[in-house]
Design an enzyme around this catalytic site. Structure first.
Site, PDB file in Angstrom:
ATOM      1  N   THR A   1       0.907  -1.122  -0.080  1.00 44.93           N
ATOM      2  CA  THR A   1      -0.029  -0.010   0.104  1.00 44.93           C
ATOM      3  C   THR A   1       1.014   1.061   0.271  1.00 44.93           C
ATOM      4  OG1 THR A   1      -1.586  -1.285   1.270  1.00 44.93           O
ATOM      5  CG2 THR A   1      -1.768   1.155   1.342  1.00 44.93           C
TER       6      THR A   1
ATOM      7  N   ARG B   1      -7.677 -10.028   3.449  1.00 40.76           N
ATOM      8  CA  ARG B   1      -7.460  -9.747   5.002  1.00 40.76           C
ATOM      9  C   ARG B   1      -6.943 -10.794   5.729  1.00 40.76           C
ATOM     10  NH1 ARG B   1     -13.678 -10.821   4.930  1.00 40.76           N
ATOM     11  NH2 ARG B   1     -12.944 -12.161   3.481  1.00 40.76           N
TER      12      ARG B   1
ATOM     13  N   CYS C   1      -2.838  -2.368   9.085  1.00 46.00           N
ATOM     14  CA  CYS C   1      -3.228  -1.618   7.842  1.00 46.00           C
ATOM     15  C   CYS C   1      -4.146  -0.266   8.123  1.00 46.00           C
ATOM     16  CB  CYS C   1      -4.068  -2.565   6.800  1.00 46.00           C
ATOM     17  SG  CYS C   1      -2.974  -3.730   5.950  1.00 46.00           S
TER      18      CYS C   1
HETATM   19  N1  LIG Z   1      -1.000  -7.282   6.039  1.00 41.70           N
HETATM   20  C1  LIG Z   1      -2.179  -7.232   5.576  1.00 41.70           C
HETATM   21  O1  LIG Z   1      -3.350  -7.680   5.705  1.00 41.70           O
HETATM   22  C2  LIG Z   1      -2.270  -6.369   4.175  1.00 41.70           C
HETATM   23  C3  LIG Z   1      -3.272  -6.302   3.419  1.00 41.70           C
HETATM   24  C4  LIG Z   1      -3.225  -5.525   2.116  1.00 41.70           C
HETATM   25  C5  LIG Z   1      -1.980  -4.810   1.883  1.00 41.70           C
HETATM   26  N2  LIG Z   1      -1.027  -4.775   2.848  1.00 41.70           N
HETATM   27  C6  LIG Z   1       0.132  -4.013   2.376  1.00 41.70           C
HETATM   28  O2  LIG Z   1       1.200  -4.973   1.962  1.00 41.70           O
HETATM   29  C7  LIG Z   1       2.376  -4.502   2.584  1.00 41.70           C
HETATM   30  C8  LIG Z   1       3.019  -5.642   3.067  1.00 41.70           C
HETATM   31  O3  LIG Z   1       2.315  -5.736   4.256  1.00 41.70           O
HETATM   32  P1  LIG Z   1       2.839  -7.213   5.406  1.00 41.70           P
HETATM   33  O4  LIG Z   1       1.788  -7.204   6.150  1.00 41.70           O
HETATM   34  O5  LIG Z   1       2.829  -8.161   4.336  1.00 41.70           O
HETATM   35  O6  LIG Z   1       4.057  -6.705   5.687  1.00 41.70           O
HETATM   36  P2  LIG Z   1       5.053  -7.601   6.646  1.00 41.70           P
HETATM   37  O7  LIG Z   1       6.097  -6.954   7.418  1.00 41.70           O
HETATM   38  O8  LIG Z   1       4.399  -8.877   6.930  1.00 41.70           O
HETATM   39  O9  LIG Z   1       6.024  -8.273   5.561  1.00 41.70           O
HETATM   40  C9  LIG Z   1       7.079  -7.430   4.828  1.00 41.70           C
HETATM   41  C10 LIG Z   1       8.291  -8.407   4.671  1.00 41.70           C
HETATM   42  O10 LIG Z   1       9.217  -7.649   3.568  1.00 41.70           O
HETATM   43  C11 LIG Z   1      10.691  -7.854   3.770  1.00 41.70           C
HETATM   44  N3  LIG Z   1      11.383  -6.825   3.363  1.00 41.70           N
HETATM   45  C12 LIG Z   1      11.648  -5.733   3.610  1.00 41.70           C
HETATM   46  N4  LIG Z   1      12.595  -4.989   3.004  1.00 41.70           N
HETATM   47  C13 LIG Z   1      12.832  -5.818   2.115  1.00 41.70           C
HETATM   48  C14 LIG Z   1      13.431  -5.729   0.751  1.00 41.70           C
HETATM   49  N5  LIG Z   1      14.110  -4.618   0.512  1.00 41.70           N
HETATM   50  N6  LIG Z   1      13.767  -6.863   0.059  1.00 41.70           N
HETATM   51  C15 LIG Z   1      12.830  -8.006   0.460  1.00 41.70           C
HETATM   52  N7  LIG Z   1      12.040  -8.216   1.395  1.00 41.70           N
HETATM   53  C16 LIG Z   1      12.012  -7.199   2.092  1.00 41.70           C
HETATM   54  C17 LIG Z   1      10.648  -8.006   5.430  1.00 41.70           C
HETATM   55  O11 LIG Z   1      11.539  -8.854   5.905  1.00 41.70           O
HETATM   56  C18 LIG Z   1       9.255  -8.659   5.560  1.00 41.70           C
HETATM   57  O12 LIG Z   1       9.336 -10.065   5.757  1.00 41.70           O
HETATM   58  C19 LIG Z   1       2.204  -3.325   3.297  1.00 41.70           C
HETATM   59  O13 LIG Z   1       2.568  -2.162   2.229  1.00 41.70           O
HETATM   60  C20 LIG Z   1       0.796  -3.208   3.645  1.00 41.70           C
HETATM   61  O14 LIG Z   1       0.218  -1.905   3.892  1.00 41.70           O
HETATM   62  C21 LIG Z   1      -1.006  -5.593   3.944  1.00 41.70           C
END
Ligand SMILES: NC(=O)c1ccc[n+]([C@@H]2O[C@H](COP(=O)([O-])OP(=O)(O)OC[C@H]3O[C@@H](n4cnc5c(N)ncnc54)[C@H](O)[C@@H]3O)[C@@H](O)[C@H]2O)c1
Length: 428
Positions: A121, A152, A258
């Site tokens: 996002t 979700r 989020c």
């Molecule tokens: N969690 C949700 O329900 C959800 C739903 C829709 C959108 N999003 C969006 O998706 C994105 C990710 O959310 P998430 O909850 O999966 O995050 P998260 O923190 O669970 O996972 C992020 C991962 O990215 C890795 N990472 C960081 N920098 C990196 C790099 N340069 N190269 C490779 N890996 C790297 C981290 O080690 C981590 O494992 C966010 O922008 C969030 O807003 C999340």
């Protein structure tokens, strides 16, 4: 199609595994070597229903791989999805360092035309910034699209495999064709739009949903004063298709990984173009009040929390996840501790990231143990198992008789029949 997914968190791991399930060849990259090692050994770093089977099946059939090296995933990929975190910076904006560093690493490894998709996002304008970063590192052809994720937590696998819609913010017909091909097996409307519209669509959706919850909480507080029942009111208004029945559950307010950060980020972005967001501001204010009110009602009922023992049921920000980022339950925990209470907590899956906080309360294996000798029992997360607890056993285990059901899971008459003083949100 060969796909690279950057980041193996809640979004990256689920989307990578699901794309493999759809028949693509997926390499998932993460900078966290411990996470990648765990995944290679078949150990899930997060709790998400159905995920483990999906990962194991697709690793076994050779369509899903995990690596810490961009060079093993990016050069052969036609579609590269960026799914790294975009947490809140101090000023409320989205902290873009992970996205930008991923873009740079991708640019250094690109060898052929590929579509790079922002699945994280990200604020409006990001796809242009990511394009610039990649262009500095790769002189060939590529496109950056905005492809925001809508899954979700707790329903992530089924949300990804049976989506209600897919948003494709594309700068070119060539990039939209690749994205449409990637998702060809998913039968849902696909909205192709400009990257800026796609980026705003995601923030608008989250801000709207957060506002809807804040609205029902505002009406719930009014119902408490006026002797109405918010569950009846929500059913009454939710049956109007213009309103819809979802997101009308009164409670402790919204939290999680989020809504809070995304609502702050859209407000911050609006500020950069000179716009205020009065409705979004009100949603934020109401969300803080939802927690304040729960704490105040408990304090009033037990004559102050200092020296009291609280049983806290639930730590995760919602049911069916281990995620406690900006969890309302964790905020309650901090407030109870700050007010001088001792806390015994139970949550079937929650992962508490703050190691210092972890030392300040007791974590129990079940609700009954958490309830022992407590003055008040607080239900803070809507886990199904809390709906069917043995109330007689809880009553015997507790010292006091107050239940604050901040998620409206129990039947008020049933709780009172067992001798509890029962408080919930918006119900008489
Ligand atoms: N969690 C949700 O329900 C959800 C739903 C829709 C959108 N999003 C969006 O998706 C994105 C990710 O959310 P998430 O909850 O999966 O995050 P998260 O923190 O669970 O996972 C992020 C991962 O990215 C890795 N990472 C960081 N920098 C990196 C790099 N340069 N190269 C490779 N890996 C790297 C981290 O080690 C981590 O494992 C966010 O922008 C969030 O807003 C999340």
């Amino acid at each position: 199609m060969n796909v690279a997914v950057i980041g193996t968190g809640y979004v990256g791991l689920v989307s990578g595994a699901c794309l493999a399930e759809l028949g693509h060849h997926v390499s998932c990259v993460d900078v966290d070597p411990a996470k990648i090692e765990k995944l290679r050994q078949g150990v899930m770093p997060i709790f998400e229903p159905g995920l483990e089977e999906l990962v194991k099946r697709n690793v076994a059939n050779g369509r899903l791989k995990f690596t810490t090296e961009y060079s093993e995933a990016v050069p052969d990929a036609e579609f590269i999805s960026i799914a790294v975190g975009t947490p809140s910076a101090e000023d409320g904006s989205a902290d873009m360092q992970y996205v930008f560093s991923a873009a740079e690493m991708i640019g250094k490894q690109l060898k052929r035309y590929a579509v790079i998709a922002d699945k994280s996002t990200v604020p409006v304008g990001t796809s242009e910034q990511v394009t610039e970063i990649i262009r500095k590192n790769f002189s060939g052809e590529f496109d950056v699209i905005s492809n925001p994720e809508i899954l979700r937590e707790g329903h992530a696998v089924s949300d990804f495999l049976k989506p209600t819609r897919i948003i494709i913010g594309s700068p070119s017909p060539r990039a939209s064709e690749v994205a449409q091909r990637l998702y060809a097996f998913l039968d849902c409307p696909k909205f192709v739009m400009s990257p800026r519209s796609a980026e705003l669509t995601k923030y608008a959706a989250n801000a709207f949903l957060a506002t809807k919850i804040s609205f029902i909480n505002e009406i719930a507080h009014l119902a408490e004063e006026l002797g109405a029942d918010i569950e009846e009111v929500a059913a009454g208004i939710g049956s109007d298709p213009r309103i819809g029945k979802d997101f009308l559950r009164a409670g402790l307010g919204w939290g999680g990984s989020c809504f809070p950060k995304d609502v702050r980020a859209i407000r911050h972005k609006a500020g950069t173009v000179g716009r205020e967001m009065p409705i979004v501001n009100a949603a934020l204010e109401m969300n803080a009040r939802a927690k304040d009110r729960v704490v105040e009602r408990i304090e009033k009922a037990v004559d102050g929390l200092s020296g009291k023992r609280v049983a806290l049921l639930g730590l995760a920000f919602k049911n069916n996840t281990d995620d406690t980022r900006e969890s309302a339950a964790i905020e309650l925990l901090r407030r109870f501790l700050a007010a001088g209470a001792t806390v015994g907590a139970y949550d079937p899956e929650a992962h508490v990231y703050d190691t210092e906080l972890e030392t300040k309360f007791e974590r129990h294996e079940n609700a009954l143990d958490a309830a022992r000798d407590s003055d008040v029992l607080v239900i803070a997360t809507e886990w199904d198992e809390f709906r069917s607890m043995d109330l007689s056993a809880l009553k015997l285990a507790m010292k006091g008789n107050l239940i604050m059901d901040a998620r409206n899971l129990l039947k008020p008459d049933e709780a009172r029949k067992h001798g509890f003083t029962y408080l919930s949100v918006g119900r008489p």
